[in-house]
Design a protein around this motif. Sequence first.
Motif, PDB file in Angstrom:
ATOM      1  N   GLN A 165       0.719 -25.785  37.300  1.00  0.00           N
ATOM      2  CA  GLN A 165       1.700 -25.592  38.371  1.00  0.00           C
ATOM      3  C   GLN A 165       2.225 -24.157  38.382  1.00  0.00           C
ATOM      4  O   GLN A 165       2.289 -23.504  39.424  1.00  0.00           O
ATOM      5  CB  GLN A 165       2.870 -26.568  38.174  1.00  0.00           C
ATOM      6  CG  GLN A 165       4.008 -26.426  39.174  1.00  0.00           C
ATOM      7  CD  GLN A 165       3.729 -27.107  40.486  1.00  0.00           C
ATOM      8  OE1 GLN A 165       2.780 -27.860  40.609  1.00  0.00           O
ATOM      9  NE2 GLN A 165       4.564 -26.833  41.485  1.00  0.00           N
ATOM     10  N   CYS A 173      -0.596 -21.469  39.393  1.00  0.00           N
ATOM     11  CA  CYS A 173      -0.880 -21.468  40.836  1.00  0.00           C
ATOM     12  C   CYS A 173       0.305 -20.933  41.637  1.00  0.00           C
ATOM     13  O   CYS A 173       0.129 -20.139  42.571  1.00  0.00           O
ATOM     14  CB  CYS A 173      -1.219 -22.884  41.310  1.00  0.00           C
ATOM     15  SG  CYS A 173      -2.745 -23.558  40.616  1.00  0.00           S
ATOM     16  N   GLN A 174       1.493 -21.359  41.250  1.00  0.00           N
ATOM     17  CA  GLN A 174       2.703 -20.922  41.962  1.00  0.00           C
ATOM     18  C   GLN A 174       2.850 -19.408  41.924  1.00  0.00           C
ATOM     19  O   GLN A 174       3.065 -18.748  42.954  1.00  0.00           O
ATOM     20  CB  GLN A 174       3.933 -21.576  41.323  1.00  0.00           C
ATOM     21  CG  GLN A 174       5.266 -21.091  41.870  1.00  0.00           C
ATOM     22  CD  GLN A 174       5.633 -21.761  43.179  1.00  0.00           C
ATOM     23  OE1 GLN A 174       5.283 -22.915  43.407  1.00  0.00           O
ATOM     24  NE2 GLN A 174       6.330 -21.030  44.031  1.00  0.00           N
ATOM     25  N   SER A 185       2.453 -20.713  51.272  1.00  0.00           N
ATOM     26  CA  SER A 185       1.968 -21.710  50.311  1.00  0.00           C
ATOM     27  C   SER A 185       2.912 -21.856  49.115  1.00  0.00           C
ATOM     28  O   SER A 185       3.124 -22.958  48.613  1.00  0.00           O
ATOM     29  CB  SER A 185       0.564 -21.333  49.816  1.00  0.00           C
ATOM     30  OG  SER A 185      -0.368 -21.407  50.865  1.00  0.00           O
ATOM     31  N   SER A 186       3.475 -20.739  48.657  1.00  0.00           N
ATOM     32  CA  SER A 186       4.380 -20.811  47.510  1.00  0.00           C
ATOM     33  C   SER A 186       5.637 -21.595  47.866  1.00  0.00           C
ATOM     34  O   SER A 186       6.172 -22.341  47.041  1.00  0.00           O
ATOM     35  CB  SER A 186       4.738 -19.404  47.025  1.00  0.00           C
ATOM     36  OG  SER A 186       5.361 -18.655  48.033  1.00  0.00           O
ATOM     37  N   VAL A 222       4.671 -25.530  47.951  1.00  0.00           N
ATOM     38  CA  VAL A 222       4.562 -26.209  46.661  1.00  0.00           C
ATOM     39  C   VAL A 222       5.914 -26.293  45.970  1.00  0.00           C
ATOM     40  O   VAL A 222       6.193 -27.260  45.238  1.00  0.00           O
ATOM     41  CB  VAL A 222       3.520 -25.531  45.740  1.00  0.00           C
ATOM     42  CG1 VAL A 222       2.138 -25.607  46.362  1.00  0.00           C
ATOM     43  CG2 VAL A 222       3.880 -24.084  45.441  1.00  0.00           C
ATOM     44  N   ARG A 242       7.568 -30.296  45.148  1.00  0.00           N
ATOM     45  CA  ARG A 242       7.932 -30.845  43.837  1.00  0.00           C
ATOM     46  C   ARG A 242       9.397 -31.248  43.773  1.00  0.00           C
ATOM     47  O   ARG A 242       9.734 -32.329  43.269  1.00  0.00           O
ATOM     48  CB  ARG A 242       7.638 -29.827  42.730  1.00  0.00           C
ATOM     49  CG  ARG A 242       8.047 -30.319  41.350  1.00  0.00           C
ATOM     50  CD  ARG A 242       7.657 -29.357  40.249  1.00  0.00           C
ATOM     51  NE  ARG A 242       8.127 -29.834  38.965  1.00  0.00           N
ATOM     52  CZ  ARG A 242       9.271 -29.448  38.404  1.00  0.00           C
ATOM     53  NH1 ARG A 242      10.035 -28.572  39.014  1.00  0.00           N
ATOM     54  NH2 ARG A 242       9.640 -29.947  37.234  1.00  0.00           N
ATOM     55  N   THR A 269      -0.406 -29.350  44.235  1.00  0.00           N
ATOM     56  CA  THR A 269      -0.506 -27.893  44.129  1.00  0.00           C
ATOM     57  C   THR A 269      -1.939 -27.453  43.868  1.00  0.00           C
ATOM     58  O   THR A 269      -2.429 -26.481  44.454  1.00  0.00           O
ATOM     59  CB  THR A 269       0.407 -27.375  43.002  1.00  0.00           C
ATOM     60  OG1 THR A 269       1.763 -27.712  43.292  1.00  0.00           O
ATOM     61  CG2 THR A 269       0.297 -25.858  42.858  1.00  0.00           C
ATOM     62  N   PHE A 301      -4.061 -25.105  46.309  1.00  0.00           N
ATOM     63  CA  PHE A 301      -4.448 -23.802  45.772  1.00  0.00           C
ATOM     64  C   PHE A 301      -5.944 -23.550  45.928  1.00  0.00           C
ATOM     65  O   PHE A 301      -6.365 -22.436  46.275  1.00  0.00           O
ATOM     66  CB  PHE A 301      -4.063 -23.701  44.293  1.00  0.00           C
ATOM     67  CG  PHE A 301      -4.301 -22.338  43.704  1.00  0.00           C
ATOM     68  CD1 PHE A 301      -3.353 -21.338  43.826  1.00  0.00           C
ATOM     69  CD2 PHE A 301      -5.475 -22.045  43.029  1.00  0.00           C
ATOM     70  CE1 PHE A 301      -3.564 -20.077  43.301  1.00  0.00           C
ATOM     71  CE2 PHE A 301      -5.717 -20.791  42.495  1.00  0.00           C
ATOM     72  CZ  PHE A 301      -4.743 -19.802  42.631  1.00  0.00           C
TER      73      PHE A 301
END
Length: 452
Positions: free
Chosen positions: A373, A376-377, A388-389, A392, A396, A434, A438
């Motif tokens: 997580q 990728c973040q 995208s950031s 995600v 969560r 995620t 990603f």
Amino acid sequence: MNNEFLSKEPIGKLLFKLSIPTLVAQLINMLYNLVDRIFIGHISEIGDLALTGVGVCLPLIMLVSAFASLVSAGGAPRASIFMGKKDNETAEKIMGNCFLLQIIISFILTIILLVFNRELLLLFGSSGNTIEYAVEYMNIYAIGTLFVQLTLGMNAYITSQGFSKIAMITVLIGAICNIALDPIFIYAFNMGVSGAALATIISQSVSCMFVLTFLFSKKSVLRLKASNFKLDYRIILPCLALGLAPFIMQSSECIIIVCFNTSLQNYGGDLAVGAMTILSSVMQFAMLPLQGFAQGAQPISSYNFGAKNADRVVKTFKLLLMICLIYSITLYIIVMIFPNVFVSMFTNKEELIEFTVKAMRRYFFVLFVFGAQIACQMTFVSIGNAKSSIIVACARKFFLLLPLIYIMPAIMEDKTMAVYTAEPVADFLAVTFTAILFIFQFRRSIKQLKNN
């Protein structure tokens, strides 16, 4: 001095060169609040209640850090990207704009925290037994908001230039001051909770002085200049857009802790809230090293993305993912086998230790996958993929964990433990989502970079 080494040195060597000092800095930075809680938890007779009271302050403390991230976590990667494009003038304008905005935000937060802290702390789950300890700590901590903001926010620009050792030293200086001053103020001067807060803001002010001294000096590639201390929406808005995801992650953590505390107060009282204070402290220990690795990788990814070196961006992510997973799996094993070691750091009350150990095994049940997580973040942020950031980050916290805090007690017999169980269920679903997002988004970004 320049930072072209970000595009030339071997990825593995470079990642560890930048990550290890950043990792150490993150661990040291964690000591500010962690050491406070350790000393407070062992105050004679009132330690458990004082610890719970200070634990309720955590959402407000995290909110201050979140606003620092809103500005710096978006500004620093953008500055790195422009350095990769050989446009240091724009990078300096970004840093100057962000510096001024952080000062403005700091003064606003200071007023809010001083005027409304009692009402906010009661809303956040403090009880009649713990509210005075919480207010006592927060009244002093609020005065140091400016130092906290600038230390956390501007240190990111030191790291983004590749000076991770300097960034580590600035944090180390403050942490050493805090560790030295805590026992003096808390025990020797008999100031208790107030002493812990005073030690923290003095230490943060020392760190702040060193951070700003470096960024104003000729040693820095990017320098703070008065000519850049004016807000330009064309510069600041893209930074805020990119920093929105880290801000959401941290600020939503405040909301999550509030929801945890109020639910736990309802089902388990001060004992359950005290356990949550310990669990959140250990979670900080778990997350900060991961963030340290990720922030060490950020200058490499951002610089090479700006320089259109697609292969180095991919290699950096793969290595970051491997390191983060190795760390999270290792920590998971240690926490599951030796939970008493972590809990006993914060309290010597047998009842609280026994309860927290049980809760810890529930709360950290899927910690082993969380490295994915974070990797990728941060990579989304590093390559400027704000959309995208943000997705995600919201998924969560808001769409998974927040509802599960209230859903799990409705379907489990042990209501208190059900609240803690919401965390691993949400984490598993979030990591799965995620990873899927990603794979598609990162491939598309790399393909576009190669085509351009």
